[in-house]
Scaffold this motif. Structure first.
Motif, PDB file in Angstrom:
ATOM      1  N   ARG A  32       0.783  -1.297  -0.135  1.00 48.86           N
ATOM      2  CA  ARG A  32      -0.090  -0.063   0.009  1.00 48.86           C
ATOM      3  C   ARG A  32       0.857   1.187  -0.103  1.00 48.86           C
ATOM      4  O   ARG A  32       1.848   1.389   0.644  1.00 48.86           O
ATOM      5  CB  ARG A  32      -0.957   0.136   1.327  1.00 48.86           C
ATOM      6  N   MET A  33       0.598   2.009  -0.851  1.00 47.65           N
ATOM      7  CA  MET A  33       1.435   3.290  -1.020  1.00 47.65           C
ATOM      8  C   MET A  33       0.694   4.515  -0.023  1.00 47.65           C
ATOM      9  O   MET A  33      -0.692   4.404  -0.128  1.00 47.65           O
ATOM     10  CB  MET A  33       1.401   4.076  -2.165  1.00 47.65           C
ATOM     11  N   ILE A  34       1.297   5.070   0.697  1.00 44.45           N
ATOM     12  CA  ILE A  34       0.880   6.312   1.698  1.00 44.45           C
ATOM     13  C   ILE A  34       1.474   7.589   1.620  1.00 44.45           C
ATOM     14  O   ILE A  34       2.791   7.493   1.432  1.00 44.45           O
ATOM     15  CB  ILE A  34       0.813   5.509   3.140  1.00 44.45           C
ATOM     16  N   LEU A  35       0.868   8.603   1.419  1.00 46.88           N
ATOM     17  CA  LEU A  35       1.503   9.806   1.633  1.00 46.88           C
ATOM     18  C   LEU A  35       1.453  10.534   2.975  1.00 46.88           C
ATOM     19  O   LEU A  35       0.609  10.618   3.566  1.00 46.88           O
ATOM     20  CB  LEU A  35       0.944  10.819   0.643  1.00 46.88           C
ATOM     21  N   TRP A  36       2.627  10.972   3.301  1.00 47.54           N
ATOM     22  CA  TRP A  36       3.137  11.424   4.758  1.00 47.54           C
ATOM     23  C   TRP A  36       3.413  12.915   4.490  1.00 47.54           C
ATOM     24  O   TRP A  36       4.437  13.139   3.889  1.00 47.54           O
ATOM     25  CB  TRP A  36       4.055  10.449   5.499  1.00 47.54           C
ATOM     26  N   ASP A  37       2.789  13.717   5.400  1.00 52.02           N
ATOM     27  CA  ASP A  37       3.117  15.079   5.509  1.00 52.02           C
ATOM     28  C   ASP A  37       3.852  15.218   6.621  1.00 52.02           C
ATOM     29  O   ASP A  37       3.018  15.294   7.697  1.00 52.02           O
ATOM     30  CB  ASP A  37       1.898  16.147   5.332  1.00 52.02           C
ATOM     31  N   ARG A  38       5.035  15.311   6.653  1.00 55.07           N
ATOM     32  CA  ARG A  38       5.798  15.526   7.843  1.00 55.07           C
ATOM     33  C   ARG A  38       5.821  16.829   8.679  1.00 55.07           C
ATOM     34  O   ARG A  38       6.019  17.104   9.808  1.00 55.07           O
ATOM     35  CB  ARG A  38       7.292  15.246   7.858  1.00 55.07           C
ATOM     36  N   SER A  39       5.201  17.890   7.857  1.00 60.32           N
ATOM     37  CA  SER A  39       5.043  19.115   8.604  1.00 60.32           C
ATOM     38  C   SER A  39       3.995  18.923   9.650  1.00 60.32           C
ATOM     39  O   SER A  39       4.030  19.743  10.851  1.00 60.32           O
ATOM     40  CB  SER A  39       4.575  20.236   7.530  1.00 60.32           C
TER      41      SER A  39
END
Length: 248
Positions: A32-39
């Motif tokens: 599964r691809m997951i997008l993570w916004d580290r801000s």
């Protein structure tokens, strides 16, 4: 007693934005691809695929808007020739560009900046790459010290910093070696994060702070918002992409 699946997390950090891609692997060949916004530690849970992803041969663009991956589906007589490199928009596998390879000997690629990239494989069979430019190795010479050229054979218009990194070693080189040379090592997000099984942690001094546990997830079919194809699949001429036959 229900046993948790064996899960691994693979992390890819954009160099010019707080975005990162997480590939969650497990059980077996489910990714599964997951997008993570580290801000702000927010996540967008994206598509799954049941095809094999070569996680060592993936790359994220510096702005975090595109992801390049190498995939094996074993359909050697199909449009993707069984193995291919593709580009998508995270957190989706749906390809905007796809380069058939037919083997796993020379696969993968990398982004030189947020617009220019190198990729193994034949000509793109999708043709919806958002204005990105695939570069190719050519002759070095005046005005083209790197040997990287656009499809019309003109020198690639790369930033001076990128050119300097490229010239720090012998060219041409395998993609994985080239990536080591052009990656800025001044900021190493991997030094600040860790994974254990399906859990993502932030290092805080000598402590490990849990950011999110991804262990308990189940496959669900998700359609990419940019998927242009007829959802009913009634058009036999529609372009193929990696999720065909992979939605159930």
């Amino acid at each position: 007693m229900t046993q948790d699946p064996v899960v691994r997390l693979h992390l890819y950090f954009a160099s010019e934005s707080p975005l990162a891609v997480i590939i969650r692997q497990g059980p077996t060949r489910q990714y599964r691809m997951i997008l993570w916004d580290r801000s702000d530690d927010t996540f967008t849970d994206g598509q799954w695929t049941k095809q094999k992803v070569y996680t060592d041969w993936c790359a994220i663009s510096p702005d975090g808007k595109h992801f390049m991956y190498s995939m094996l589906d074993g359909k050697w007589g199909g449009p993707g020739e069984g193995s291919y490199t593709a580009i998508s928009r995270p957190p989706y596998w749906t390809a905007v560009a796809l380069f058939p390879e037919g083997s796993t000997w020379h696969t993968g690629g990398l982004f030189l900046d947020s617009r220019h990239y190198l990729a193994a494989g034949d000509a793109d069979i999708i043709g919806r790459d958002d204005g990105l430019v695939r570069l190719h190795w050519g002759d070095t010479g005046r005005g083209c010290t790197t040997g990287l050229r656009r499809p019309d054979k003109s020198p690639a218009p790369l930033e001076k910093e990128t050119v300097t990194r490229l010239l720090s070693g012998d060219l041409p080189a395998p993609y994985y070696e080239l990536e080591k040379r052009i990656t800025d090592q001044s900021d190493r997000p991997l030094d600040r994060y860790d994974t254990q099984g399906g859990c993502l942690y932030r290092r805080a001094g000598g402590e490990m702070e849990l950011i999110r546990d991804f262990t308990r997830m189940t496959f669900e079919p998700i359609r990419a918002p940019y998927d242009w194809r007829d959802e009913r699949g009634s058009d036999p001429e529609r372009p193929w992409h990696p999720l065909d036959g992979d939605r159930s």
